[in-house]
Design a protein around this motif. Structure first.
Motif, mmCIF file in Angstrom:
data_model
loop_
_atom_site.group_PDB
_atom_site.id
_atom_site.type_symbol
_atom_site.label_atom_id
_atom_site.label_comp_id
_atom_site.label_asym_id
_atom_site.label_seq_id
_atom_site.Cartn_x
_atom_site.Cartn_y
_atom_site.Cartn_z
ATOM 1 N N ASP A 78 0.622 -0.738 -0.060
ATOM 2 C CA ASP A 78 -0.296 0.002 -0.254
ATOM 3 C C ASP A 78 0.701 1.477 0.332
ATOM 4 O O ASP A 78 0.156 2.136 -0.769
ATOM 5 C CB ASP A 78 -0.710 0.120 1.169
ATOM 6 C CG ASP A 78 -2.293 -0.676 0.940
ATOM 7 O OD1 ASP A 78 -2.370 -1.794 -0.299
ATOM 8 O OD2 ASP A 78 -2.548 -1.211 2.236
ATOM 9 N N GLN A 79 2.016 1.412 0.884
ATOM 10 C CA GLN A 79 2.926 2.268 0.838
ATOM 11 C C GLN A 79 4.182 2.838 -0.558
ATOM 12 O O GLN A 79 3.582 3.840 -0.881
ATOM 13 C CB GLN A 79 4.060 2.159 1.938
ATOM 14 C CG GLN A 79 3.407 2.704 3.732
ATOM 15 C CD GLN A 79 4.346 2.291 4.485
ATOM 16 O OE1 GLN A 79 5.447 2.125 4.091
ATOM 17 N NE2 GLN A 79 3.567 2.839 5.624
ATOM 18 N N ALA A 80 3.945 1.480 -1.069
ATOM 19 C CA ALA A 80 4.569 1.759 -2.589
ATOM 20 C C ALA A 80 3.362 2.313 -3.431
ATOM 21 O O ALA A 80 4.284 2.885 -4.179
ATOM 22 C CB ALA A 80 5.341 0.144 -2.965
ATOM 23 N N LYS A 81 2.685 1.836 -3.468
ATOM 24 C CA LYS A 81 1.082 2.076 -4.224
ATOM 25 C C LYS A 81 0.819 2.893 -4.152
ATOM 26 O O LYS A 81 1.440 4.126 -5.109
ATOM 27 C CB LYS A 81 -0.073 1.135 -4.326
ATOM 28 C CG LYS A 81 -0.595 1.900 -4.611
ATOM 29 C CD LYS A 81 -1.709 0.996 -5.823
ATOM 30 C CE LYS A 81 -2.705 1.153 -6.367
ATOM 31 N NZ LYS A 81 -2.453 1.997 -7.463
ATOM 32 N N ALA A 82 1.278 3.480 -3.326
ATOM 33 C CA ALA A 82 1.193 5.595 -2.369
ATOM 34 C C ALA A 82 1.672 6.148 -2.678
ATOM 35 O O ALA A 82 1.473 7.436 -3.571
ATOM 36 C CB ALA A 82 0.306 5.607 -0.905
ATOM 37 N N LEU A 83 3.393 5.375 -2.682
ATOM 38 C CA LEU A 83 3.930 6.664 -3.429
ATOM 39 C C LEU A 83 4.499 6.334 -4.632
ATOM 40 O O LEU A 83 4.707 7.628 -5.519
ATOM 41 C CB LEU A 83 5.465 5.993 -2.873
ATOM 42 C CG LEU A 83 6.892 6.518 -3.539
ATOM 43 C CD1 LEU A 83 7.027 7.946 -3.184
ATOM 44 C CD2 LEU A 83 8.172 5.333 -2.684
ATOM 45 N N SER A 84 3.953 5.686 -5.480
ATOM 46 C CA SER A 84 3.933 5.419 -7.021
ATOM 47 C C SER A 84 2.666 6.621 -7.395
ATOM 48 O O SER A 84 3.062 6.921 -8.293
ATOM 49 C CB SER A 84 3.979 4.305 -7.882
ATOM 50 O OG SER A 84 3.088 4.024 -9.141
ATOM 51 N N ASP A 85 1.867 6.644 -6.902
ATOM 52 C CA ASP A 85 0.483 7.919 -7.429
ATOM 53 C C ASP A 85 0.946 8.942 -6.721
ATOM 54 O O ASP A 85 0.887 9.632 -7.800
ATOM 55 C CB ASP A 85 -0.947 7.011 -6.744
ATOM 56 C CG ASP A 85 -0.814 5.597 -7.058
ATOM 57 O OD1 ASP A 85 -0.870 5.053 -7.938
ATOM 58 O OD2 ASP A 85 -2.279 5.348 -6.461
ATOM 59 N N THR A 86 1.465 9.229 -6.431
ATOM 60 C CA THR A 86 1.944 10.045 -5.451
ATOM 61 C C THR A 86 2.822 11.056 -6.843
ATOM 62 O O THR A 86 3.263 12.133 -7.176
ATOM 63 C CB THR A 86 3.136 10.267 -4.338
ATOM 64 O OG1 THR A 86 1.603 10.052 -3.233
ATOM 65 C CG2 THR A 86 3.529 12.352 -4.134
ATOM 66 N N VAL A 87 3.983 10.210 -7.110
ATOM 67 C CA VAL A 87 4.851 10.408 -8.272
ATOM 68 C C VAL A 87 4.173 10.112 -9.008
ATOM 69 O O VAL A 87 5.008 11.812 -10.013
ATOM 70 C CB VAL A 87 6.067 9.325 -8.346
ATOM 71 C CG1 VAL A 87 6.858 9.383 -9.558
ATOM 72 C CG2 VAL A 87 7.180 9.629 -7.046
ATOM 73 N N LYS A 88 3.558 10.077 -9.265
ATOM 74 C CA LYS A 88 2.982 10.153 -11.067
ATOM 75 C C LYS A 88 1.645 11.197 -10.605
ATOM 76 O O LYS A 88 2.196 12.198 -12.236
ATOM 77 C CB LYS A 88 1.674 8.830 -11.549
ATOM 78 C CG LYS A 88 2.293 7.846 -11.785
ATOM 79 C CD LYS A 88 0.920 5.981 -11.789
ATOM 80 C CE LYS A 88 1.691 4.884 -12.547
ATOM 81 N NZ LYS A 88 1.390 3.863 -12.055
ATOM 82 N N HIS A 89 1.273 11.586 -9.628
ATOM 83 C CA HIS A 89 0.658 13.023 -9.982
ATOM 84 C C HIS A 89 1.443 14.028 -9.876
ATOM 85 O O HIS A 89 1.136 14.636 -10.707
ATOM 86 C CB HIS A 89 -0.633 13.022 -8.781
ATOM 87 C CG HIS A 89 -0.668 14.298 -7.979
ATOM 88 N ND1 HIS A 89 -2.054 14.501 -8.982
ATOM 89 C CD2 HIS A 89 -0.824 15.198 -7.558
ATOM 90 C CE1 HIS A 89 -2.815 16.166 -8.161
ATOM 91 N NE2 HIS A 89 -2.024 16.403 -7.820
ATOM 92 N N ASN A 90 2.560 14.276 -9.191
ATOM 93 C CA ASN A 90 3.681 15.389 -9.244
ATOM 94 C C ASN A 90 3.303 15.025 -10.977
ATOM 95 O O ASN A 90 4.492 16.405 -11.185
ATOM 96 C CB ASN A 90 4.608 15.346 -8.428
ATOM 97 C CG ASN A 90 4.537 15.053 -6.903
ATOM 98 O OD1 ASN A 90 3.181 15.712 -6.723
ATOM 99 N ND2 ASN A 90 5.035 15.136 -6.233
ATOM 100 N N ALA A 91 4.265 14.507 -11.516
ATOM 101 C CA ALA A 91 4.629 14.566 -13.195
ATOM 102 C C ALA A 91 3.631 14.844 -13.785
ATOM 103 O O ALA A 91 3.836 15.289 -14.419
ATOM 104 C CB ALA A 91 4.959 13.054 -12.971
ATOM 105 N N LYS A 92 2.453 14.634 -13.747
ATOM 106 C CA LYS A 92 1.151 14.902 -14.303
ATOM 107 C C LYS A 92 1.243 16.353 -14.189
ATOM 108 O O LYS A 92 0.975 17.311 -14.752
ATOM 109 C CB LYS A 92 -0.179 14.170 -14.257
ATOM 110 C CG LYS A 92 -0.935 14.532 -14.492
ATOM 111 C CD LYS A 92 -2.416 13.709 -14.004
ATOM 112 C CE LYS A 92 -3.644 14.099 -15.129
ATOM 113 N NZ LYS A 92 -3.832 15.924 -15.380
ATOM 114 N N VAL A 93 1.126 16.831 -12.629
ATOM 115 C CA VAL A 93 1.387 18.503 -12.334
ATOM 116 C C VAL A 93 1.871 18.859 -13.041
ATOM 117 O O VAL A 93 1.655 20.656 -13.986
ATOM 118 C CB VAL A 93 1.181 18.531 -10.958
ATOM 119 C CG1 VAL A 93 1.042 19.904 -9.826
ATOM 120 C CG2 VAL A 93 -0.518 17.796 -10.218
ATOM 121 N N VAL A 94 3.091 18.809 -13.242
ATOM 122 C CA VAL A 94 4.588 19.454 -13.975
ATOM 123 C C VAL A 94 4.081 19.767 -15.278
ATOM 124 O O VAL A 94 4.979 20.702 -16.178
ATOM 125 C CB VAL A 94 6.278 18.650 -13.462
ATOM 126 C CG1 VAL A 94 6.591 19.030 -14.145
ATOM 127 C CG2 VAL A 94 6.261 19.136 -11.687
#
Length: 125
Positions: free
Chosen positions: A36-52
């Protein structure tokens, strides 16, 4: 499209490494929690990349609009300059023809001065 402020983006990037470091210090005993933590981290990175990416796309649109406006202004100025050059060439051609034919070239009317004459001075003819 959800738009994030630069402060929110910066805060997300600043806090992400802290959260990742904290998560890496103490691996959980439960593999589901680690997943779950790895998925949350992956989702955060994906979200940040999308925002950028969205911010870069928005910036590119603003640059394109500004470039288009500048191009139109340059084109209008160039067109005006070309008209002035053509008018000057036409007057020069008329004078050259008159000189070849032996005609006296008519004098151009005096252009108005940019500044009004100083008091006590008369403009020269």
């Amino acid at each position: 499209m959800k738009r994030h402020s630069p402060l929110a983006i910066a805060l997300a990037f600043v806090l992400s490494p802290v959260w990742m470091a904290h998560a890496a210090d103490d691996p959980p005993a439960d593999p589901t929690l680690a997943h779950d933590q790895a998925k949350a981290l992956s989702d955060t990175v994906k979200h940040n990349a999308k925002v950028v990416a969205d911010a870069a796309k928005d910036g590119a649109k603003h640059v394109a609009v500004a470039a288009k406006q500048v191009a139109h202004e340059v084109a209008a100025t160039s067109k005006e300059g070309a008209r002035e050059v053509a008018a000057t060439a036409k007057r020069g051609t008329a004078r050259a023809k008159a000189a070849v034919n032996g005609d006296k070239t008519p004098s151009q009317p005096a252009k108005p001065a940019d500044k009004p004459p100083s008091p006590g001075k008369t403009p020269s003819p």
